[in-house]
Design a protein around this motif. Structure first.
Motif, PDB file in Angstrom:
ATOM      1  N   GLY A  40       0.781  -1.228   0.000  1.00 49.48           N
ATOM      2  CA  GLY A  40       0.000   0.000   0.000  1.00 49.48           C
ATOM      3  C   GLY A  40       0.812   1.277   0.000  1.00 49.48           C
ATOM      4  N   LEU A  41       2.118   1.166   0.175  1.00 50.19           N
ATOM      5  CA  LEU A  41       2.964   2.364   0.242  1.00 50.19           C
ATOM      6  C   LEU A  41       3.897   2.483  -0.950  1.00 50.19           C
ATOM      7  N   GLY A  42       3.910   1.489  -1.799  1.00 51.48           N
ATOM      8  CA  GLY A  42       4.778   1.552  -2.966  1.00 51.48           C
ATOM      9  C   GLY A  42       6.243   1.466  -2.587  1.00 51.48           C
ATOM     10  N   LEU A  43       7.086   2.060  -3.402  1.00 50.59           N
ATOM     11  CA  LEU A  43       8.522   2.089  -3.156  1.00 50.59           C
ATOM     12  C   LEU A  43       8.883   3.438  -2.556  1.00 50.59           C
ATOM     13  N   ARG A  44       9.518   3.409  -1.429  1.00 51.31           N
ATOM     14  CA  ARG A  44       9.952   4.656  -0.793  1.00 51.31           C
ATOM     15  C   ARG A  44      11.475   4.722  -0.804  1.00 51.31           C
ATOM     16  N   LEU A  45      11.968   5.855  -1.226  1.00 52.99           N
ATOM     17  CA  LEU A  45      13.408   6.028  -1.388  1.00 52.99           C
ATOM     18  C   LEU A  45      14.082   6.255  -0.046  1.00 52.99           C
ATOM     19  N   ILE A  46      15.079   5.435   0.243  1.00 56.14           N
ATOM     20  CA  ILE A  46      15.818   5.562   1.502  1.00 56.14           C
ATOM     21  C   ILE A  46      17.039   6.468   1.279  1.00 56.14           C
ATOM     22  N   TYR A  47      17.888   6.054   0.368  1.00 54.35           N
ATOM     23  CA  TYR A  47      19.079   6.815  -0.014  1.00 54.35           C
ATOM     24  C   TYR A  47      19.363   6.559  -1.496  1.00 54.35           C
ATOM     25  N   PHE A  48      20.052   7.501  -2.099  1.00 54.39           N
ATOM     26  CA  PHE A  48      20.617   7.228  -3.412  1.00 54.39           C
ATOM     27  C   PHE A  48      22.018   7.812  -3.506  1.00 54.39           C
ATOM     28  N   SER A  49      22.740   7.354  -4.510  1.00 56.61           N
ATOM     29  CA  SER A  49      24.123   7.793  -4.705  1.00 56.61           C
ATOM     30  C   SER A  49      24.324   8.043  -6.191  1.00 56.61           C
ATOM     31  N   TYR A  50      24.911   9.185  -6.543  1.00 53.66           N
ATOM     32  CA  TYR A  50      25.141   9.504  -7.953  1.00 53.66           C
ATOM     33  C   TYR A  50      26.605   9.393  -8.345  1.00 53.66           C
ATOM     34  N   ASP A  51      27.435   8.975  -7.374  1.00 53.73           N
ATOM     35  CA  ASP A  51      28.856   8.797  -7.676  1.00 53.73           C
ATOM     36  C   ASP A  51      29.504   8.104  -6.481  1.00 53.73           C
ATOM     37  N   VAL A  52      30.700   7.612  -6.686  1.00 57.66           N
ATOM     38  CA  VAL A  52      31.439   6.975  -5.594  1.00 57.66           C
ATOM     39  C   VAL A  52      31.592   7.958  -4.437  1.00 57.66           C
ATOM     40  N   LYS A  53      31.345   7.459  -3.242  1.00 52.23           N
ATOM     41  CA  LYS A  53      31.462   8.229  -1.989  1.00 52.23           C
ATOM     42  C   LYS A  53      30.418   9.347  -1.868  1.00 52.23           C
ATOM     43  N   MET A  54      29.518   9.468  -2.832  1.00 48.37           N
ATOM     44  CA  MET A  54      28.474  10.486  -2.742  1.00 48.37           C
ATOM     45  C   MET A  54      27.167   9.812  -2.348  1.00 48.37           C
ATOM     46  N   LYS A  55      26.397  10.472  -1.504  1.00 56.15           N
ATOM     47  CA  LYS A  55      25.109   9.940  -1.095  1.00 56.15           C
ATOM     48  C   LYS A  55      24.148  11.082  -0.837  1.00 56.15           C
ATOM     49  N   GLU A  56      22.869  10.793  -1.069  1.00 55.43           N
ATOM     50  CA  GLU A  56      21.821  11.768  -0.805  1.00 55.43           C
ATOM     51  C   GLU A  56      20.697  11.069  -0.067  1.00 55.43           C
ATOM     52  N   LYS A  57      20.107  11.747   0.896  1.00 59.33           N
ATOM     53  CA  LYS A  57      18.979  11.190   1.623  1.00 59.33           C
ATOM     54  C   LYS A  57      17.746  11.180   0.730  1.00 59.33           C
ATOM     55  N   GLY A  58      16.969  10.110   0.888  1.00 59.66           N
ATOM     56  CA  GLY A  58      15.679  10.050   0.231  1.00 59.66           C
ATOM     57  C   GLY A  58      14.585  10.506   1.182  1.00 59.66           C
ATOM     58  N   ASP A  59      13.436   9.863   1.082  1.00 60.64           N
ATOM     59  CA  ASP A  59      12.290  10.265   1.903  1.00 60.64           C
ATOM     60  C   ASP A  59      12.335   9.700   3.318  1.00 60.64           C
ATOM     61  N   ILE A  60      12.975   8.557   3.497  1.00 57.36           N
ATOM     62  CA  ILE A  60      12.935   7.874   4.808  1.00 57.36           C
ATOM     63  C   ILE A  60      14.326   7.383   5.223  1.00 57.36           C
ATOM     64  N   PRO A  61      15.289   8.274   5.411  1.00 58.32           N
ATOM     65  CA  PRO A  61      16.648   7.827   5.734  1.00 58.32           C
ATOM     66  C   PRO A  61      16.865   7.449   7.210  1.00 58.32           C
ATOM     67  N   GLU A  62      15.919   7.799   8.064  1.00 54.72           N
ATOM     68  CA  GLU A  62      16.125   7.587   9.507  1.00 54.72           C
ATOM     69  C   GLU A  62      16.306   6.102   9.823  1.00 54.72           C
ATOM     70  N   GLY A  63      17.340   5.794  10.568  1.00 58.35           N
ATOM     71  CA  GLY A  63      17.604   4.417  10.956  1.00 58.35           C
ATOM     72  C   GLY A  63      18.475   3.658   9.971  1.00 58.35           C
ATOM     73  N   TYR A  64      18.841   4.346   8.864  1.00 57.76           N
ATOM     74  CA  TYR A  64      19.654   3.725   7.818  1.00 57.76           C
ATOM     75  C   TYR A  64      20.876   4.577   7.525  1.00 57.76           C
ATOM     76  N   SER A  65      21.914   3.908   7.023  1.00 58.16           N
ATOM     77  CA  SER A  65      23.033   4.611   6.431  1.00 58.16           C
ATOM     78  C   SER A  65      23.461   3.824   5.193  1.00 58.16           C
ATOM     79  N   VAL A  66      24.312   4.430   4.374  1.00 54.09           N
ATOM     80  CA  VAL A  66      24.745   3.764   3.143  1.00 54.09           C
ATOM     81  C   VAL A  66      26.248   3.973   2.967  1.00 54.09           C
TER      82      VAL A  66
END
Lengths: 111, 111
Positions: A40-66
């Motif tokens: 019922g919630l579909g896919l929710r983005l946690i984190y994404f990365s557009y390059d090595v060592k780069m990361k961006e928070k998605g909608d629900i990053p709490e409790g996670y790291s990458v």
């Protein structure tokens, strides 16, 4: 064939454990993503990365790291697993501005 | 934050009929929009995408329409077949890497 491989299909962990979900792609893609999928919630983005060592928070990053130390590998870390992190986790990769390819998913159960 | 959503969670069609799956989005800065199909037990698979500077794009049996005035996206499937039964997600991508999904529509094709 393009391939995104997630290290486990099924995983059972205890509350408080540190959990590592690994994802590897063989397409030399810049972008990599971690989503969680719940009914019922579909896919929710946690984190994404557009390059090595780069990361961006998605909608629900709490409790996670990458971690993205190498271009082909994107790891999702649950520092201290909780029962509300029981879910299907999907990894994807893409070239910038192009379609994303998904792994088969890891069904994580935290007990 | 801004999100992608769907008008209907389920859609049932007769085999051979055309299907229309709708999606509303809210980020007017998104660069492009993508439709994915997810079959049971698998990760989502790319169907078709459309750039924000277009209003229509056709593929094999599928057409995507983009109406930026009302921030609406639709996927039309011609001559729907039993193999089209799946959950369909729309997604929007911003800056060519940040990709967010809607909740999904389950399409059921009746024989």
């Amino acid at each position: 064939d393009v391939k995104v491989t997630q290290s486990s299909r099924y995983l059972v962990k205890r509350t408080g454990e540190k959990v590592f979900l690994e994802c590897v792609q063989d397409m030399d893609h810049e972008n990599m993503f971690w989503y969680r999928q719940d009914p019922g919630l579909g896919l929710r983005l946690i984190y994404f990365s557009y390059d090595v060592k780069m990361k961006e928070k998605g909608d629900i990053p709490e409790g996670y790291s990458v971690s993205r130390e190498k271009k082909e590998r994107f790891s999702l870390i649950l520092e201290s697993a909780s029962t509300n992190q029981t879910s299907m986790y999907l990894c994807a990769s893409s070239l910038q501005g192009h379609e994303a390819f998904f792994g088969q998913g890891t069904r994580l159960t935290v007990v | 934050g801004e999100s992608v959503g769907l008008h209907l969670p389920t859609l049932s069609v007769q085999e051979g009929d055309n299907s229309i799956i709708n999606c509303a989005y809210s980020n007017s800065a998104s660069d492009y929009f993508i439709w994915y199909k997810q079959e049971s037990g698998k990760g989502p698979q790319f169907i078709i995408d459309i750039r924000s500077n277009m209003d229509k794009r056709q593929g094999q049996r599928v057409t995507v329409l983009l109406n930026k005035t009302v921030k609406h996206l639709s996927l039309q499937i011609a001559a729907t077949q039993p193999g089209d039964s799946a959950v369909y997600f729309c997604a929007e991508a911003y800056n060519n890497n940040d990709m967010r999904f809607g909740a999904g529509t389950r399409l059921t094709v009746k024989p």
